[in-house]
Design a protein around this motif. Structure first.
Motif, PDB file in Angstrom:
ATOM      1  N   LYS A 119     -11.623 -26.185   5.634  1.00 53.98           N
ATOM      2  CA  LYS A 119     -10.813 -25.954   6.780  1.00 53.98           C
ATOM      3  C   LYS A 119     -11.475 -25.235   7.787  1.00 53.98           C
ATOM      4  O   LYS A 119     -10.942 -24.797   8.905  1.00 53.98           O
ATOM      5  N   GLY A 120     -12.884 -25.176   7.766  1.00 55.20           N
ATOM      6  CA  GLY A 120     -13.712 -24.628   8.848  1.00 55.20           C
ATOM      7  C   GLY A 120     -13.808 -22.881   8.704  1.00 55.20           C
ATOM      8  O   GLY A 120     -13.972 -22.286   9.813  1.00 55.20           O
ATOM      9  N   VAL A 121     -13.263 -22.415   7.640  1.00 57.14           N
ATOM     10  CA  VAL A 121     -13.150 -20.882   7.503  1.00 57.14           C
ATOM     11  C   VAL A 121     -14.576 -20.428   6.888  1.00 57.14           C
ATOM     12  O   VAL A 121     -14.834 -21.108   5.690  1.00 57.14           O
ATOM     13  N   PRO A 122     -15.336 -19.685   7.344  1.00 58.59           N
ATOM     14  CA  PRO A 122     -16.408 -19.108   6.990  1.00 58.59           C
ATOM     15  C   PRO A 122     -16.412 -18.601   5.524  1.00 58.59           C
ATOM     16  O   PRO A 122     -15.241 -17.892   5.306  1.00 58.59           O
ATOM     17  N   VAL A 123     -17.230 -18.817   4.574  1.00 57.57           N
ATOM     18  CA  VAL A 123     -17.358 -18.482   3.237  1.00 57.57           C
ATOM     19  C   VAL A 123     -18.308 -17.457   3.035  1.00 57.57           C
ATOM     20  O   VAL A 123     -19.452 -17.517   3.238  1.00 57.57           O
ATOM     21  N   ILE A 124     -17.837 -16.335   2.388  1.00 60.69           N
ATOM     22  CA  ILE A 124     -18.827 -15.118   1.916  1.00 60.69           C
ATOM     23  C   ILE A 124     -18.870 -15.208   0.373  1.00 60.69           C
ATOM     24  O   ILE A 124     -17.765 -14.959  -0.183  1.00 60.69           O
ATOM     25  N   HIS A 125     -20.239 -15.095  -0.016  1.00 63.01           N
ATOM     26  CA  HIS A 125     -20.523 -15.367  -1.528  1.00 63.01           C
ATOM     27  C   HIS A 125     -21.022 -14.078  -2.147  1.00 63.01           C
ATOM     28  O   HIS A 125     -22.446 -14.080  -1.808  1.00 63.01           O
ATOM     29  N   VAL A 126     -20.438 -13.337  -2.720  1.00 63.15           N
ATOM     30  CA  VAL A 126     -20.933 -12.214  -3.312  1.00 63.15           C
ATOM     31  C   VAL A 126     -21.512 -12.556  -4.795  1.00 63.15           C
ATOM     32  O   VAL A 126     -20.753 -12.974  -5.577  1.00 63.15           O
ATOM     33  N   GLU A 127     -22.692 -12.193  -5.233  1.00 63.61           N
ATOM     34  CA  GLU A 127     -23.486 -12.618  -6.524  1.00 63.61           C
ATOM     35  C   GLU A 127     -23.926 -13.798  -6.212  1.00 63.61           C
ATOM     36  O   GLU A 127     -23.864 -14.888  -7.252  1.00 63.61           O
ATOM     37  N   ALA A 128     -24.525 -14.240  -5.108  1.00 67.01           N
ATOM     38  CA  ALA A 128     -25.117 -15.490  -4.922  1.00 67.01           C
ATOM     39  C   ALA A 128     -26.285 -15.592  -5.433  1.00 67.01           C
ATOM     40  O   ALA A 128     -27.209 -14.691  -5.678  1.00 67.01           O
ATOM     41  N   THR A 155     -27.027 -11.435  -2.560  1.00 68.83           N
ATOM     42  CA  THR A 155     -27.700 -11.483  -3.773  1.00 68.83           C
ATOM     43  C   THR A 155     -27.735 -10.119  -4.271  1.00 68.83           C
ATOM     44  O   THR A 155     -27.831  -9.144  -3.909  1.00 68.83           O
ATOM     45  N   THR A 156     -27.781 -10.348  -5.625  1.00 66.56           N
ATOM     46  CA  THR A 156     -27.820  -9.060  -6.658  1.00 66.56           C
ATOM     47  C   THR A 156     -29.386  -8.817  -7.110  1.00 66.56           C
ATOM     48  O   THR A 156     -29.691  -7.596  -7.524  1.00 66.56           O
ATOM     49  N   GLU A 157     -30.296  -9.455  -7.074  1.00 67.94           N
ATOM     50  CA  GLU A 157     -31.841  -9.399  -7.512  1.00 67.94           C
ATOM     51  C   GLU A 157     -32.669 -10.296  -6.497  1.00 67.94           C
ATOM     52  O   GLU A 157     -32.039 -11.585  -6.179  1.00 67.94           O
ATOM     53  N   GLU A 158     -33.831 -10.131  -6.571  1.00 64.85           N
ATOM     54  CA  GLU A 158     -34.536 -10.805  -5.552  1.00 64.85           C
ATOM     55  C   GLU A 158     -34.957 -12.197  -5.957  1.00 64.85           C
ATOM     56  O   GLU A 158     -35.143 -13.067  -5.020  1.00 64.85           O
ATOM     57  N   SER A 159     -34.954 -12.465  -7.224  1.00 65.33           N
ATOM     58  CA  SER A 159     -35.014 -14.065  -7.766  1.00 65.33           C
ATOM     59  C   SER A 159     -33.949 -14.578  -6.940  1.00 65.33           C
ATOM     60  O   SER A 159     -33.730 -15.905  -6.823  1.00 65.33           O
ATOM     61  N   GLY A 160     -32.710 -14.327  -6.709  1.00 58.94           N
ATOM     62  CA  GLY A 160     -31.680 -14.923  -6.144  1.00 58.94           C
ATOM     63  C   GLY A 160     -32.272 -15.447  -4.837  1.00 58.94           C
ATOM     64  O   GLY A 160     -31.735 -16.741  -4.632  1.00 58.94           O
ATOM     65  N   GLU A 161     -32.818 -14.750  -3.881  1.00 57.23           N
ATOM     66  CA  GLU A 161     -33.063 -15.530  -2.666  1.00 57.23           C
ATOM     67  C   GLU A 161     -34.130 -16.457  -2.987  1.00 57.23           C
ATOM     68  O   GLU A 161     -34.045 -17.537  -2.217  1.00 57.23           O
ATOM     69  N   ALA A 162     -35.005 -16.326  -3.640  1.00 57.53           N
ATOM     70  CA  ALA A 162     -36.117 -17.408  -4.025  1.00 57.53           C
ATOM     71  C   ALA A 162     -35.264 -18.817  -4.488  1.00 57.53           C
ATOM     72  O   ALA A 162     -35.654 -19.940  -3.856  1.00 57.53           O
ATOM     73  N   ASN A 163     -34.419 -18.575  -5.398  1.00 53.36           N
ATOM     74  CA  ASN A 163     -33.583 -19.665  -5.701  1.00 53.36           C
ATOM     75  C   ASN A 163     -32.808 -20.587  -4.622  1.00 53.36           C
ATOM     76  O   ASN A 163     -32.846 -21.708  -4.595  1.00 53.36           O
ATOM     77  N   LEU A 164     -32.321 -19.841  -4.091  1.00 51.10           N
ATOM     78  CA  LEU A 164     -31.531 -20.150  -2.552  1.00 51.10           C
ATOM     79  C   LEU A 164     -32.367 -20.885  -1.518  1.00 51.10           C
ATOM     80  O   LEU A 164     -32.187 -21.969  -1.119  1.00 51.10           O
ATOM     81  N   LEU A 165     -33.518 -20.245  -1.239  1.00 44.94           N
ATOM     82  CA  LEU A 165     -34.509 -20.864  -0.602  1.00 44.94           C
ATOM     83  C   LEU A 165     -35.011 -22.044  -0.842  1.00 44.94           C
ATOM     84  O   LEU A 165     -35.159 -23.164  -0.116  1.00 44.94           O
ATOM     85  N   ARG A 166     -35.090 -22.066  -2.234  1.00 43.96           N
ATOM     86  CA  ARG A 166     -35.360 -23.410  -2.956  1.00 43.96           C
ATOM     87  C   ARG A 166     -34.494 -24.696  -2.856  1.00 43.96           C
ATOM     88  O   ARG A 166     -35.000 -25.804  -2.623  1.00 43.96           O
TER      89      ARG A 166
END
Length: 384
Positions: A119-128, A155-166
């Motif tokens: 529906k075009g509403v932005p989503v915010i995900h905590v613990e991504a 993200t809760t830990e730095e590995s989360g960013e690496a996973n998302l970028l991948r």
């Protein structure tokens, strides 16, 4: 005064299951500090539908009563996800939020995120960004898909960013803020209810007071409780541990049903294992805090034991929270009884892994989330 009508920004927060409650409590408190410039409303999907237990958690954690309760209830993954989607869409139309904030990886998380995104509403995900890399886990599917359709990912830990970028997520959408579960733990630790009080309240005074201390066991994942051979092995291993260290076993209703269905009651009905009903948050916090060791298949408990410095043996073959192993007190044992016993013996002999509390697990993650959201909204809800 109708604050909601005057607020230029409105965030609709979603909870569905009890692990969400611990994550949402500090977020709601931090976002409340942004009023009247930001209006915050809470939707409870009813995915966990035990009214008394839900009320107990809300009261203990200081979460305000939901503005909307969808009362979805139980069902298969497909039915439950579909029911949340059908009931959430009218709520979304009613509130017309600036953004929808979801936490964790339960069915309610992906269901509400998907409705909002369509529906075009932005989503915010905590613990991504958490990944077990095991697509047989329904939660892994929920995590991956929710992240793909989210506009802001915390993200809760730095590995989360690496996973998302991948996985192709733009870096400007990702923010490392720390662990909101630990915010709740830090805030409530002084109020934790001791194991001594809990066992006394359940008619077993002195159960947890021996020289060897006590262990805590939790089981609920289908891979452990739906396969009767695996369930038998884990309960037999618990009996071996119980011969030295008494075990406190808060029993998930579904696990209790599977034990009965498999005819394994005799493995939990002995003097070395204290069966308890599902515990409230303050009770579980006290049990973990005082335990000599915790055996679990829960993701959240892996994090909480790391924050508490309590040795944790994870009864799974993988974890989506690798920092609890790399830096914390957690060790992956899987379902192999020999490996479980070897790790347990190491804990009893030397205290287990010392570990340390990870960076940004400092009780201030929700404040950082609120600050990022305020800047994002002031920038017109743009990530670049």
């Amino acid at each position: 005064m109708n604050t909601a009508a005057q607020s230029p920004f409105r965030i609709l927060c979603v909870v569905g299951a009890r692990p969400n409650f611990m994550k949402m409590a500090p977020i709601m408190a931090a976002l409340a500090e942004l009023r009247p410039h930001v209006d915050v409303q809470l939707v409870h999907t009813g995915q966990h539908y035990d009214v008394a237990m839900n009320h107990q958690y809300f009261a203990a954690l200081g979460i305000p009563d939901p503005d909307i309760n969808l009362e979805v209830g139980s069902g298969s993954h497909a039915i439950q996800t579909a029911d949340v989607m059908k009931k959430f869409e009218p709520a979304l139309d009613q509130v017309q939020p600036t953004a929808v904030l979801v936490v964790g990886d339960v069915n309610s998380t992906i269901a509400c995120a998907l409705v909002a995104a369509k529906k075009g509403v932005p989503v915010i995900h905590v613990e991504a960004g958490l990944r077990s890399f095991d697509r047989a886990m329904p939660e892994e599917i929920n995590r991956v898909l929710t992240d793909q359709i989210s506009d802001l990912l915390f993200t809760t830990e730095e590995s989360g960013e690496a996973n998302l970028l991948r996985e192709g997520i733009a870096k400007e959408r990702i923010h490392f803020v720390g662990n909101v579960m630990i915010d709740t733990l830090v805030r409530n630790l002084p109020r934790a209810i001791s194991a001594e009080q809990i066992v006394a309240d359940h008619g077993k005074p002195g159960f947890a007071s021996g020289a060897e201390g006590y262990a805590v066991l939790t089981l609920h994942r289908p891979s452990n409780v739906d396969d009767f051979a695996v369930l038998r092995t884990l309960l037999e291993t618990a009996n071996r541990i119980g011969e030295r260290t008494p075990i406190i076993f808060p029993l998930h209703p579904r696990t209790r049903g599977m034990i009965e269905k498999a005819g394994l009651n005799h493995l939990v009905e002995n003097s070395n294992i204290l069966l308890l009903p599902p515990m409230g948050y303050l009770e579980m916090l006290g049990l973990m805090k005082g335990a000599r060791v915790v055996l679990t298949d829960s993701g959240g408990i892996q994090e909480e034991t790391t924050a508490l410095g309590t040795p944790c043996i994870t009864l799974r073959n993988n974890t989506e929270r690798p920092i609890t192993v790399d830096e914390g007190t957690n060790t992956i044992a899987g379902q192999d009884p020999d490996k479980i016993m070897a790790i347990y013996n190491e804990v009893m002999a030397g205290g287990g892994k010392a570990g340390r509390v990870p960076y940004f697990w400092d009780g201030k993650a929700a404040v950082r989330i609120a600050e990022k959201l305020q800047a994002w909204m002031q920038a017109g809800c743009k990530t670049s």
